[in-house]
Write a protein that holds these residues in place. Structure first.
Motif, short mmCIF file in Angstrom:
data_model
loop_
_atom_site.label_atom_id
_atom_site.label_comp_id
_atom_site.label_asym_id
_atom_site.label_seq_id
_atom_site.Cartn_x
_atom_site.Cartn_y
_atom_site.Cartn_z
N LEU A 45 68.97 -81.05 -24.06
CA LEU A 45 67.80 -81.93 -24.24
C LEU A 45 68.01 -82.83 -25.46
CD1 LEU A 45 64.98 -79.37 -23.42
CD2 LEU A 45 65.54 -81.41 -22.09
N THR A 46 68.54 -82.25 -26.54
CA THR A 46 68.80 -83.05 -27.74
C THR A 46 69.79 -84.17 -27.42
OG1 THR A 46 68.46 -81.04 -29.04
CG2 THR A 46 69.41 -82.91 -30.18
N GLY A 47 70.69 -83.88 -26.49
CA GLY A 47 71.68 -84.88 -26.09
C GLY A 47 71.06 -86.11 -25.43
N LEU A 83 62.70 -78.51 -31.69
CA LEU A 83 63.52 -79.39 -30.85
C LEU A 83 62.95 -80.80 -30.84
CD1 LEU A 83 65.81 -79.70 -28.75
CD2 LEU A 83 64.18 -78.99 -27.01
N GLY A 84 61.61 -80.89 -30.73
CA GLY A 84 60.95 -82.19 -30.69
C GLY A 84 61.15 -82.98 -31.98
N LEU A 85 61.11 -82.27 -33.10
CA LEU A 85 61.33 -82.94 -34.38
C LEU A 85 62.73 -83.57 -34.44
CD1 LEU A 85 59.79 -80.54 -37.06
CD2 LEU A 85 59.04 -82.85 -36.47
N ARG A 95 62.91 -86.52 -32.08
CA ARG A 95 62.19 -87.67 -32.64
C ARG A 95 63.01 -88.34 -33.74
NH1 ARG A 95 57.49 -90.20 -32.82
NH2 ARG A 95 56.57 -90.76 -34.81
N ARG A 96 63.69 -87.50 -34.56
CA ARG A 96 64.56 -88.07 -35.59
C ARG A 96 65.63 -88.97 -34.97
NH1 ARG A 96 63.88 -83.45 -38.84
NH2 ARG A 96 65.35 -82.19 -37.68
N ARG A 97 66.04 -88.60 -33.76
CA ARG A 97 67.11 -89.37 -33.10
C ARG A 97 66.56 -90.48 -32.20
NH1 ARG A 97 71.91 -85.14 -31.52
NH2 ARG A 97 71.65 -83.73 -33.29
N GLY A 98 65.23 -90.63 -32.22
CA GLY A 98 64.66 -91.81 -31.57
C GLY A 98 64.00 -91.61 -30.22
N THR A 99 63.84 -90.35 -29.77
CA THR A 99 63.17 -90.12 -28.48
C THR A 99 62.13 -89.02 -28.64
OG1 THR A 99 65.12 -90.77 -27.19
CG2 THR A 99 63.54 -89.34 -26.10
N ASP A 100 60.91 -89.29 -28.19
CA ASP A 100 59.86 -88.27 -28.30
C ASP A 100 59.93 -87.26 -27.18
OD1 ASP A 100 58.26 -88.44 -30.62
OD2 ASP A 100 57.49 -90.37 -29.92
N LEU A 101 59.53 -86.04 -27.52
CA LEU A 101 59.40 -84.96 -26.54
C LEU A 101 57.92 -84.71 -26.28
CD1 LEU A 101 60.73 -82.57 -24.94
CD2 LEU A 101 60.40 -81.18 -27.01
N SER A 118 55.89 -84.64 -29.75
CA SER A 118 56.58 -84.47 -31.03
C SER A 118 56.07 -85.47 -32.05
CB SER A 118 58.09 -84.61 -30.84
OG SER A 118 58.40 -85.84 -30.22
N ALA A 119 55.37 -86.50 -31.61
CA ALA A 119 54.79 -87.46 -32.55
C ALA A 119 53.50 -86.89 -33.17
CB ALA A 119 54.49 -88.78 -31.84
#
Ligand SMILES: [Mg+2]
Length: 277
Positions: free
Chosen positions: A52-54, A82-84, A87-93, A106-107
């Motif tokens: 998912l992080t990928g 995982l969401g944090l 989000r750091r990498r630019g995609t919300d969960l 995650s926002a």
């Protein structure tokens, strides 16, 4: 990863053309987490968090759409952490719990949920008598806040027990203005105003999605499968992924891609991430 037809492969190829604008939505139990006898003991697949992080920084948004309360799915998947990271990498969960009746992102990092549906409390009061009459007094009743699930997985013959109690439970639900959602060794009773298809459509609209992947393994996922197919007919690239199970062979007929278990979901997500980079 196995495509169900040549057209299905073309749907996948179309989706690969719009990966940065795509929303990837997944069921939890059986799709991201292996099904276990005790639903409270379910845990996300070992490699799912990494897969998912990928997708972070690759797709527009990722969502878990589950019948479970959002709080449970978040705990079982360590989804807050995982969401944090995503989000750091630019995609919300997103976690859409109770078939979309609850929402976490995650926002915002808090669960927004409506009141329990009218009729649920009286349904629960009358349920034990109905189960006794169906010779299923030992079925496991799970209170989910906005829904009640009756599990037969721990009974001697789960399928037979489910067949025995499904009719009476559906009748009781109907008398209280509720709907039933049949699943694998479980029947769930809830408000009829939301399903995974509607939840998915709302998220896609909000995210202005340019494509969609939805993966699921059970009857509660059919509404989302159908939403993807309907949106695709209107021009939105979309792929339906069926996580195959012996209990629900018919679901594969609605799917473009069939994978084996949560490990297969991981493989699919990695293929998507690799092609999106
Ligand atoms: Mg499932």
């Amino acid at each position: 990863m196995e495509f169900t037809s040549d057209a299905a492969r073309e749907h996948w190829d179309s989706l690969l053309g719009v990966v940065p604008g795509a929303v990837v939505a997944l069921d939890f139990d059986g799709t991201l987490s292996p099904v276990v006898d005790d639903p409270a003991a379910a845990r996300i697949h070992d490699e799912a968090a990494d897969a998912l992080t990928g997708l972070a920084g690759v797709v527009r948004a990722v969502a878990v759409i589950t019948g479970r309360p959002a709080r449970q799915a978040i705990a079982m998947g360590d989804l807050d952490e995982l969401g944090l990271e995503m989000r750091r990498r630019g995609t919300d969960l997103f976690v859409l719990g109770q078939y979309g009746n609850e929402r976490w992102s995650s926002a915002e990092r808090r669960i927004v949920s409506p009141r329990p549906p009218a009729g649920l409390a009286s349904f629960e009061r009358e349920l034990p008598a109905v189960l006794r009459a169906a010779d299923a007094a030992d079925a496991y009743v799970e209170e989910k806040g906005l829904a009640v699930a009756v599990h037969t997985r721990r009974l001697p013959d789960p399928a037979e027990a489910l067949a025995r109690l499904s009719g009476p439970v559906a009748g009781l639900a109907a008398r209280h203005g509720l709907t039933v959602e049949p699943g694998r060794h479980v029947v769930e009773v809830r408000s009829g105003s939301m399903d995974k298809g509607q939840a998915l459509r709302m998220l896609l609209a909000e995210q202005q999605a340019e494509g969609v992947v939805f993966g699921g393994d059970d009857l509660g996922d059919v509404a989302a499968f159908e939403a993807v197919r309907a949106l695709r007919a209107d021009g939105l690239p979309g792929v339906v992924v069926c996580v195959a199970s012996e209990e629900q062979p018919a679901l594969a007929e609605l799917a473009d891609v069939v994978v084996e278990g949560p490990g297969g979901t991981v493989t699919m997500l990695r293929a998507l991430a690799a092609r999106g980079r």
